[in-house]
Scaffold this active site. Structure first.
Site, mmCIF file in Angstrom:
data_model
loop_
_atom_site.group_PDB
_atom_site.id
_atom_site.type_symbol
_atom_site.label_atom_id
_atom_site.label_comp_id
_atom_site.label_asym_id
_atom_site.label_seq_id
_atom_site.Cartn_x
_atom_site.Cartn_y
_atom_site.Cartn_z
ATOM 1 N N TYR A 60 -45.474 40.493 18.607
ATOM 2 C CA TYR A 60 -44.610 41.627 18.268
ATOM 3 C C TYR A 60 -44.843 42.730 19.278
ATOM 4 O O TYR A 60 -45.989 43.074 19.563
ATOM 5 C CB TYR A 60 -44.908 42.157 16.862
ATOM 6 C CG TYR A 60 -43.659 42.221 16.030
ATOM 7 C CD1 TYR A 60 -42.619 43.076 16.414
ATOM 8 C CD2 TYR A 60 -43.470 41.422 14.917
ATOM 9 C CE1 TYR A 60 -41.434 43.107 15.687
ATOM 10 C CE2 TYR A 60 -42.300 41.461 14.188
ATOM 11 C CZ TYR A 60 -41.282 42.306 14.581
ATOM 12 O OH TYR A 60 -40.110 42.343 13.865
ATOM 13 N N GLU A 62 -42.752 46.104 19.752
ATOM 14 C CA GLU A 62 -41.756 47.187 19.719
ATOM 15 C C GLU A 62 -42.154 48.248 20.725
ATOM 16 O O GLU A 62 -43.339 48.570 20.859
ATOM 17 C CB GLU A 62 -41.719 47.825 18.330
ATOM 18 C CG GLU A 62 -40.959 47.013 17.300
ATOM 19 C CD GLU A 62 -40.923 47.713 15.946
ATOM 20 O OE1 GLU A 62 -40.203 47.244 15.077
ATOM 21 O OE2 GLU A 62 -41.628 48.731 15.769
ATOM 22 N N ASP A 206 -19.571 45.612 33.401
ATOM 23 C CA ASP A 206 -20.086 44.509 32.586
ATOM 24 C C ASP A 206 -20.058 43.262 33.465
ATOM 25 O O ASP A 206 -19.080 42.519 33.479
ATOM 26 C CB ASP A 206 -19.248 44.339 31.323
ATOM 27 C CG ASP A 206 -19.833 43.284 30.397
ATOM 28 O OD1 ASP A 206 -20.877 42.697 30.749
ATOM 29 O OD2 ASP A 206 -19.241 43.035 29.325
ATOM 30 N N THR A 232 -25.746 39.482 31.582
ATOM 31 C CA THR A 232 -26.497 38.436 30.888
ATOM 32 C C THR A 232 -27.463 37.831 31.902
ATOM 33 O O THR A 232 -27.283 37.982 33.110
ATOM 34 C CB THR A 232 -25.579 37.305 30.370
ATOM 35 O OG1 THR A 232 -24.898 36.728 31.490
ATOM 36 C CG2 THR A 232 -24.566 37.813 29.370
ATOM 37 N N LYS A 235 -26.083 33.123 32.626
ATOM 38 C CA LYS A 235 -24.875 32.521 33.207
ATOM 39 C C LYS A 235 -25.214 32.041 34.626
ATOM 40 O O LYS A 235 -26.134 31.248 34.776
ATOM 41 C CB LYS A 235 -23.706 33.493 33.103
ATOM 42 C CG LYS A 235 -23.352 33.746 31.620
ATOM 43 C CD LYS A 235 -22.191 34.692 31.367
ATOM 44 C CE LYS A 235 -21.971 34.861 29.868
ATOM 45 N NZ LYS A 235 -20.964 35.905 29.554
ATOM 46 N N ARG A 241 -31.341 32.689 27.786
ATOM 47 C CA ARG A 241 -30.263 33.376 27.079
ATOM 48 C C ARG A 241 -30.702 34.810 26.778
ATOM 49 O O ARG A 241 -31.714 35.020 26.113
ATOM 50 C CB ARG A 241 -30.038 32.598 25.770
ATOM 51 C CG ARG A 241 -28.823 32.909 24.987
ATOM 52 C CD ARG A 241 -28.412 31.670 24.208
ATOM 53 N NE ARG A 241 -27.902 30.702 25.161
ATOM 54 C CZ ARG A 241 -26.685 30.767 25.697
ATOM 55 N NH1 ARG A 241 -25.845 31.717 25.364
ATOM 56 N NH2 ARG A 241 -26.298 29.874 26.594
HETATM 57 C C1 LIG Z 1 -20.799 36.606 28.395
HETATM 58 C C2 LIG Z 1 -20.288 38.004 28.379
HETATM 59 C C3 LIG Z 1 -20.770 38.943 27.448
HETATM 60 C C4 LIG Z 1 -21.636 38.589 26.263
HETATM 61 O O1 LIG Z 1 -22.783 37.892 26.434
HETATM 62 P P1 LIG Z 1 -23.488 37.257 25.126
HETATM 63 O O2 LIG Z 1 -24.847 36.938 25.620
HETATM 64 O O3 LIG Z 1 -22.671 36.075 24.729
HETATM 65 O O4 LIG Z 1 -23.494 38.296 24.056
HETATM 66 C C5 LIG Z 1 -20.317 40.240 27.546
HETATM 67 N N1 LIG Z 1 -19.466 40.618 28.501
HETATM 68 C C6 LIG Z 1 -18.972 39.740 29.395
HETATM 69 C C7 LIG Z 1 -18.026 40.234 30.432
HETATM 70 C C8 LIG Z 1 -19.373 38.414 29.363
HETATM 71 O O5 LIG Z 1 -18.862 37.558 30.254
#
Ligand SMILES: *Cc1c(COP(=O)(O)O)cnc(C)c1O
Length: 413
Positions: A60, A62, A206, A232, A235, A241
């Site tokens: 843990y 935090e 994003d 993320t 990807k 993840r």
């Molecule tokens: C994949 C993605 C997310 C979300 O990612 P998660 O891990 O599935 O929550 C947010 N924004 C964009 C543009 C993405 O391609």
């Protein structure tokens, strides 16, 4: 002594819970015997998997390194500092927060850091490739903020810059979001910065999809332009993840507080350790070569699909991502995806700009990790088209897929 106990853990699992062990083996078999063309997926390394399966999962933690709400954090603090330092170095960022549990959590925290409920936000509309967190009524974003969608040009499929500028001038948003789940071209971050400055808005990039290409120098970086970059790590970046946030020092404290304690509790230290491993991998010349091969493969795939008669959105790609309308082959996206799934080719449907039917979204991140290159992309495109047209039976297609992937095991024994 084993560092992670991961191999032992696998043995223990098989002995203690054969039912679940069987499921894990089944999934490994599925991933290795079918073709993984989902644009958001990849195969992370055995080292990343080892960190995920490590005893850091027990801890843990935090708070942040040096300022935790729990005792016994002195070792995991080192792991998180390492992850943060590596992320800053790979992306040239002043600050990195590596605690976000997912890409969506990172976006939530970015909004929490910069916005108040009811604020106006400009983002790519969902029909054009915006993410759920970019204003979907089914998501917190659409419920708590006033999203104004921009779109893509009907002819070219490219982001309509004139519309972005006009909407920004009319609506004076508090933030502009650039980033997409399906846009195959580079995003012009300098343009978005200019518009944001003109109307006094924050710029949130994003970059969940292209951030791995950015790490490998195969796509432009949003870091010099955006106030906050969300991403993320699973990807193209090929880590565990999870999510992360990059920003300048002046927003560091606001972003950190928005992640913890505002939107999350305890950090997942095993995942953060795995992120550190992935950032370490992303800093290597081998990863840069990988990222460039991902794009080269996507370009070949896009061209080969166009040769087969599919209508490729924007006429090609700059990234790992290809979207295409299979209608000229006699099937809409949903039907095509079903036929391809039966053949062992796994991919997604996506919205098509200015069309009622759905298209197909493919990515080359996973197959490139497996070692596939130009020749395999052409083979994939030919097989895909044959299956969608109904010319190749699924049994024969499955055999061909197995033959193709058989030469490229994601986790060689
Ligand atoms: C994949 C993605 C997310 C979300 O990612 P998660 O891990 O599935 O929550 C947010 N924004 C964009 C543009 C993405 O391609």
């Amino acid at each position: 002594m084993s560092v992670t106990h991961a191999p032992q853990t696998a043995d223990v699992l098989a002995r203690q819970d054969p039912e679940l062990a069987e499921i894990l083996l089944g999934e490994l078999h599925r991933q290795s015997s079918t073709l993984q063309l989902i644009a958001a997926e990849n195969f992370c390394s055995p080292a990343v998997l080892a960190a995920l399966g490590s005893p850091l999962a027990n801890k843990y933690a935090e708070g942040y390194p040096g300022a935790r709400h729990h005792g016994g954090c002195e070792i995991v603090d080192v792991a998180e500092r390492l992850a943060v330092d590596r992320a800053k170095s790979v992306f040239g960022a002043e600050h990195a927060n590596v605690q976000s549990h997912s890409g969506s959590s990172a976006v939530l925290a970015a909004y929490a850091a910069l916005l108040r409920p009811g604020d106006t936000v400009l983002a790519l509309g969902l029909p054009y490739g915006g993410h759920l967190t970019h204003g979907s009524p089914a998501n917190f974003s659409g419920r708590w903020f006033d999203f104004v969608p921009y779109g893509v040009d009907a002819e070219t499929g490219l982001i309509d810059h004139d519309q972005v500028r006009a909407l920004a001038r009319t609506h004076r948003p508090k933030a502009i979001v650039c980033g997409s789940i399906a846009y195959p071209r580079h995003i012009d971050y300098a343009f978005f910065r200019e518009v944001a400055d003109e109307v006094g808005a924050y710029l949130i990039a994003d970059a969940a999809h292209p951030i791995g290409l950015v790490a490998g120098g195969a796509a432009p970086s949003p870091v010099p332009y955006a106030d906050v970059v969300c991403a993320t790590t699973h990807k193209v970046l090929r880590g565990p993840r999870g999510g992360m946030i990059l920003c300048g020092s002046e927003l560091a404290e606001r972003v950190d507080r928005a992640v913890f304690p505002f939107t999350q509790g305890g950090a997942q230290m095993h995942t953060i350790a795995a992120k550190a491993v992935a950032f370490g991998e992303a800093a290597t010349p081998a990863f840069a070569a990988y990222a460039h091969q991902v794009v080269a493969n996507a370009r070949i795939l896009a061209a080969a699909l166009a040769d087969e008669g599919l209508v490729v959105t924007t006429g090609g790609t700059d990234t790992h991502l290809v979207t295409a309308d299979p209608a000229p082959l006699g099937a809409d996206g949903r039907t095509a995806r079903g036929r391809l799934a039966a053949a062992g080719m796994v991919l997604d449907c996506c919205a098509l700009p200015h069309a009622d039917t759905r298209g197909l979204r493919l990515g080359t991140a996973a197959v490139t990790t497996q070692g596939m290159a130009e020749k395999e992309m052409e083979r994939i495109a030919a097989l895909l088209a044959g299956v969608v047209r109904g010319e190749v039976e699924s049994v024969r297609a499955r055999e061909e897929v197995r033959d193709l992937v058989g030469g490229f095991p994601p986790y060689p024994a």
